[in-house]
Design a protein around this motif. Structure first.
Motif, PDB file in Angstrom:
ATOM      1  N   GLY A 290       0.437  15.583  -4.510  1.00 45.51           N
ATOM      2  CA  GLY A 290      -0.641  16.084  -3.657  1.00 45.51           C
ATOM      3  C   GLY A 290      -1.956  15.363  -3.876  1.00 45.51           C
ATOM      4  N   LEU A 291      -1.890  14.064  -4.188  1.00 46.68           N
ATOM      5  CA  LEU A 291      -3.082  13.297  -4.528  1.00 46.68           C
ATOM      6  C   LEU A 291      -4.171  13.412  -3.468  1.00 46.68           C
ATOM      7  N   LEU A 292      -3.776  13.313  -2.199  1.00 47.51           N
ATOM      8  CA  LEU A 292      -4.775  13.335  -1.123  1.00 47.51           C
ATOM      9  C   LEU A 292      -4.894  14.689  -0.437  1.00 47.51           C
ATOM     10  N   THR A 293      -4.152  15.667  -0.895  1.00 45.96           N
ATOM     11  CA  THR A 293      -4.198  16.979  -0.240  1.00 45.96           C
ATOM     12  C   THR A 293      -4.739  18.083  -1.138  1.00 45.96           C
ATOM     13  N   ARG A 294      -4.579  17.925  -2.452  1.00 46.52           N
ATOM     14  CA  ARG A 294      -4.984  19.016  -3.336  1.00 46.52           C
ATOM     15  C   ARG A 294      -6.142  18.662  -4.269  1.00 46.52           C
ATOM     16  N   THR A 295      -6.302  17.392  -4.588  1.00 45.10           N
ATOM     17  CA  THR A 295      -7.332  17.030  -5.561  1.00 45.10           C
ATOM     18  C   THR A 295      -8.733  17.119  -4.955  1.00 45.10           C
ATOM     19  N   PHE A 296      -9.699  17.462  -5.804  1.00 41.34           N
ATOM     20  CA  PHE A 296     -11.094  17.515  -5.386  1.00 41.34           C
ATOM     21  C   PHE A 296     -11.921  16.484  -6.164  1.00 41.34           C
ATOM     22  N   ASP A 297     -11.227  15.563  -6.849  1.00 46.32           N
ATOM     23  CA  ASP A 297     -11.912  14.609  -7.708  1.00 46.32           C
ATOM     24  C   ASP A 297     -11.711  13.197  -7.174  1.00 46.32           C
ATOM     25  N   ASN A 298     -12.799  12.548  -6.780  1.00 45.73           N
ATOM     26  CA  ASN A 298     -12.722  11.195  -6.224  1.00 45.73           C
ATOM     27  C   ASN A 298     -12.277  10.168  -7.260  1.00 45.73           C
ATOM     28  N   ASN A 299     -12.487  10.459  -8.539  1.00 44.98           N
ATOM     29  CA  ASN A 299     -12.049   9.546  -9.588  1.00 44.98           C
ATOM     30  C   ASN A 299     -10.541   9.319  -9.521  1.00 44.98           C
ATOM     31  N   TYR A 300      -9.797  10.359  -9.167  1.00 48.17           N
ATOM     32  CA  TYR A 300      -8.346  10.232  -9.097  1.00 48.17           C
ATOM     33  C   TYR A 300      -7.928   9.274  -7.989  1.00 48.17           C
ATOM     34  N   ILE A 301      -8.570   9.357  -6.854  1.00 43.80           N
ATOM     35  CA  ILE A 301      -8.204   8.500  -5.726  1.00 43.80           C
ATOM     36  C   ILE A 301      -8.475   7.039  -6.060  1.00 43.80           C
TER      37      ILE A 301
ATOM     38  N   ILE B 161       0.845  -1.204   0.000  1.00 43.05           N
ATOM     39  CA  ILE B 161       0.000   0.000   0.000  1.00 43.05           C
ATOM     40  C   ILE B 161       0.878   1.251   0.000  1.00 43.05           C
ATOM     41  N   GLY B 162       1.961   1.196   0.820  1.00 39.21           N
ATOM     42  CA  GLY B 162       2.876   2.329   0.857  1.00 39.21           C
ATOM     43  C   GLY B 162       3.569   2.550  -0.472  1.00 39.21           C
ATOM     44  N   ALA B 163       4.004   1.447  -1.107  1.00 39.17           N
ATOM     45  CA  ALA B 163       4.664   1.557  -2.409  1.00 39.17           C
ATOM     46  C   ALA B 163       3.696   2.080  -3.468  1.00 39.17           C
ATOM     47  N   GLU B 164       2.460   1.587  -3.409  1.00 39.02           N
ATOM     48  CA  GLU B 164       1.427   2.041  -4.347  1.00 39.02           C
ATOM     49  C   GLU B 164       1.182   3.538  -4.198  1.00 39.02           C
ATOM     50  N   PHE B 165       1.072   3.997  -2.959  1.00 39.14           N
ATOM     51  CA  PHE B 165       0.851   5.427  -2.729  1.00 39.14           C
ATOM     52  C   PHE B 165       2.054   6.249  -3.196  1.00 39.14           C
ATOM     53  N   GLY B 166       3.261   5.716  -2.976  1.00 36.85           N
ATOM     54  CA  GLY B 166       4.465   6.426  -3.421  1.00 36.85           C
ATOM     55  C   GLY B 166       4.476   6.628  -4.927  1.00 36.85           C
ATOM     56  N   MET B 167       4.132   5.577  -5.669  1.00 39.87           N
ATOM     57  CA  MET B 167       4.070   5.687  -7.135  1.00 39.87           C
ATOM     58  C   MET B 167       2.972   6.659  -7.554  1.00 39.87           C
ATOM     59  N   ALA B 168       1.834   6.555  -6.889  1.00 38.71           N
ATOM     60  CA  ALA B 168       0.705   7.426  -7.236  1.00 38.71           C
ATOM     61  C   ALA B 168       1.034   8.884  -6.977  1.00 38.71           C
ATOM     62  N   ASN B 169       1.638   9.157  -5.842  1.00 40.04           N
ATOM     63  CA  ASN B 169       1.942  10.537  -5.475  1.00 40.04           C
ATOM     64  C   ASN B 169       3.033  11.117  -6.360  1.00 40.04           C
TER      65      ASN B 169
END
Length: 685
Positions: free
Chosen positions: A185-196, A172-180
């Protein structure tokens, strides 16, 4: 560690064999749903890879809980988890099909307030194929029942279960690292749930949503008056001055706000088989005394209608998740239109032909300062009077007339229509208007219900003219949100006469009508770019009510120095020059995708920062209930306790008002009905 992997690669009748079979089935199912039911827009190898593997890390973690137990219990726990996961996927398929978004904790928490009459919509939304998400659960049960797979009763060492937990958390940590790294700012700046969901997955989105909900609760508890400083500083810097040509021209007039449910701008002047869909609204739109805005956008999020009302009457954005009205409408402090106008001598009333609890209106309207709320209990009810989400518009307007003529003047009256609401049901007795021919069942009846709404509006206007309530009134008409969601792209293309629909087209498809009409008003079609957040300051300026100190994130649409930037709830935006959807930027005039120059990147970045800031600050106001700390000059906080919308109280209040303030149309007509309401509604003949 070598022993661990030997167990992993063990026989099919081992607990590990069943565990990984469950994981593989869950993974395949989820990925198929991603590709067939959601429009996630994965671009590039990184996004495609993450979309492919994102069900696995959370799946290993959640299903791995069962590994801490032994024997039959471990197997049945895995199947229970599989059933719950399938139900979560199923619920999101159904919700996404209509709302182009995912179920958040905010929506689930508020479901009791919005679920009335939902069964009819669900019957239209759910497809038999949706139940295929349970096939893996059924398969696993059959494999066990018929002993194709035998239950391994040997106890599993806890360290192996713990190792799986550690491995899953690491993934999960590796996945989040690649995503970020791909989306900063995937979980801090986006306002679109599709991205998450695209980057992390449905389970991670659920966890993030739960975290956001908890964070919101703690935010209110920790908020203080100092938090208002940044809000007031931003508003002062960005507030546009009133247009002196229009300021106060409609002072003292009644205000009718006509809520055009699910009504989109493309319907204006639209024809089906040579027949005009909305002749009455078209006439209104093109009237010389109507200010009509053809670049006006809905800006709603998950709260849809409730978000539109929040913006319309408070100039505050809806939330990124859930509905502000359902979650915060009862407890928060507001500086809403009804309260502002009440303090300037207006009687305020909302009309809605459904139950008062829908979207938590019965509580929210008290917080906003409505004197009256005429909901379903005030209307004569018969089964044939209702369709979909409540009372048919013609019957609703007909029965609302007796209350309108009793309201002390000047008044502010909002009438919420319902018939043009998904699933766009209408009987043959109510319309002979033709369907469109897109081949999409949901879309093709949309023009029929819109035509019915138009006829209802025409009847209302005819009555108001006869009742003496037309000339001294200002009429505000607005579409609250889209009627056809982005998931109907082929149908949208046919409606618009296009061979293919782009993300740019879908952004422009979010236009809804906005019209302001009054006798003597200098009208015309106004091309300024704006949205629902701008309605309140526009109306107050026309009425000559000073609003330079109240907290409003919108600006007067008639102002000559306003910033023409329309923020969407997911962080996208439209301006006269740029339309930004996700990471793609289009030329607003041509619709061409842009390869940004250095200067353009700077301009787009500045616009994005403005959008992100105003959305964040508006959220901060709502989450922290910051208006409880701020009372601007000339405004008194609303006393919620003085309002009671129960039938007997409302009727008694209205009766007393006739004597105390004999300014209503009926009072001026010596307590006699001012005019007969005429409608061709077959149910009333």
């Amino acid at each position: 560690m070598s022993n661990f992997f030997k167990k992993v690669l063990g026989k099919r009748n081992s607990i590990w064999g069943f565990f990984f079979l469950t994981i593989v089935l869950f993974w395949i199912k989820t990925y198929i749903v991603y590709q067939t039911e959601f429009t996630l827009g994965a671009k590039g190898s990184v996004q495609e890879f993450l979309l492919l593997i994102n069900p696995i890390p959370a799946g290993l973690l959640i299903f791995g809980i069962a590994l801490y137990f032994r024997g039959r219990l471990a197997y049945w726990l895995m199947m229970i988890i599989s059933f719950l996961e399938s139900t979560w996927i199923f619920a999101n398929i159904v919700y996404y099909r209509e709302f182009s978004d995912f179920l958040s904790v905010g929506i689930i928490k508020g479901s009791g307030d919005v679920s009335n009459n939902l069964s009819k919509s669900l019957s239209e939304i759910i497809h038999p194929s949706d139940f295929a998400v349970y096939l893996d659960v059924i398969l696993l049960i059959l494999l066990l029942v018929f002993k194709v797979i035998k239950i391994d009763k040997r106890p599993l060492k806890r360290r192996y279960a713990f190792t799986m937990t550690v491995v899953s958390l690491g993934l999960i940590g590796a996945e989040f690292g690649m995503a970020n790294a791909d989306r900063s700012g995937l979980l801090t700046r986006t306002f679109d749930n599709n991205y998450i969901v695209k980057y992390l997955g449905l389970n991670e989105f659920a966890a993030f949503s739960a975290y956001q909900s908890q964070k919101e609760s703690s935010t209110r508890a920790n908020a203080s008056s100092s938090d208002m400083r940044s809000v007031l500083k931003f508003l002062k810097k960005n507030r546009a001055s009133a247009n002196t040509e229009y300021y106060g021209t409609e002072k003292g007039k009644n205000v009718f706000v006509i809520h055009l449910e699910s009504f989109q701008q493309f319907l204006i002047d639209y024809k089906v088989d040579g027949k005009t869909v909305t002749p009455n609204l078209n006439k209104f739109f093109h009237n010389k005394n109507t200010l009509s805005f053809d670049n006006f956008y809905n800006q709603v999020g998950q709260g849809k209608t409730s978000d539109a009302e929040m913006m319309l009457e408070n100039s505050l954005f809806g939330l990124s998740q859930g509905s502000a009205m359902t979650t915060y409408g009862t407890q928060n402090t507001f500086q809403a239109a009804p309260s502002i106008l009440d303090q300037h001598g207006y009687t305020t009333a909302a009309f809605h032909g459904d139950v008062p609890s829908f979207w938590n209106r019965d509580n929210t309207y008290k917080s906003w300062g409505y004197d009256y709320f005429f909901s379903s209990s005030y209307y004569k009810q018969k089964a044939e009077y209702n369709v979909g989400y409540g009372m048919k518009d013609k019957i609703f307007f007909d029965q609302s007339a007796k209350y309108l003529q009793q309201l002390p003047q000047p008044f502010y009256a909002k009438l919420i229509t319902l018939t043009n609401h998904y699933p766009y049901e209408i009987g043959k007795e109510d319309t002979d208007f033709p369907e469109t021919k897109t081949g999409d069942k949901t879309v093709d009846s949309y023009a029929q219900t819109a035509h019915y709404l138009d006829q209802s509006f025409g009847e209302l206007i005819s009555y108001l003219k006869k009742a003496g309530l037309y000339k001294n009134s200002m009429f505000v008409l607005y579409g609250d949100h889209y009627g056809i969601s982005n998931n109907h792209r082929p149908a949208i293309a046919k409606l618009l006469g296009k061979s293919k629909i782009t993300s740019y087209d879908l952004a422009q498809f979010q236009k809804v009508p906005f019209m302001i009409h009054a006798d003597g008003l200098k009208g015309g079609i106004n091309h300024t770019y704006g949205g629902e957040i701008d309605v309140l300051p526009t109306l107050l300026d026309l009425l000559g009510i000073k609003n330079t100190t109240t907290v409003q994130f919108g600006n007067d649409l008639l102002s000559k120095n306003r910033k023409q930037l329309v923020a969407f709830r997911n962080g996208n935006f439209v301006s006269p020059k740029y339309t930004k959807v996700g990471t793609t930027v289009y030329d607003t005039k041509t619709g061409d995708e842009l390869k940004l120059t250095k200067q353009q990147k700077t301009e787009v970045s500045a616009l994005q920062n403005h959008v992100t800031t105003e959305l964040s600050l508006s959220d901060r106001v709502i989450y922290g209930d910051l208006l409880r700390f701020y009372e601007p000059d000339g405004f008194e906080k609303t006393n919620k306790k003085k309002y009671n919308y129960k039938l007997e109280n409302g009727l008694d209040q209205l009766k007393k008002a006739q004597k105390k303030e004999p300014t209503s149309a009926q009072a001026k007509n010596k307590e006699k009905v001012t005019a007969e309401y005429k409608t061709d509604a077959p149910e009333l003949k």
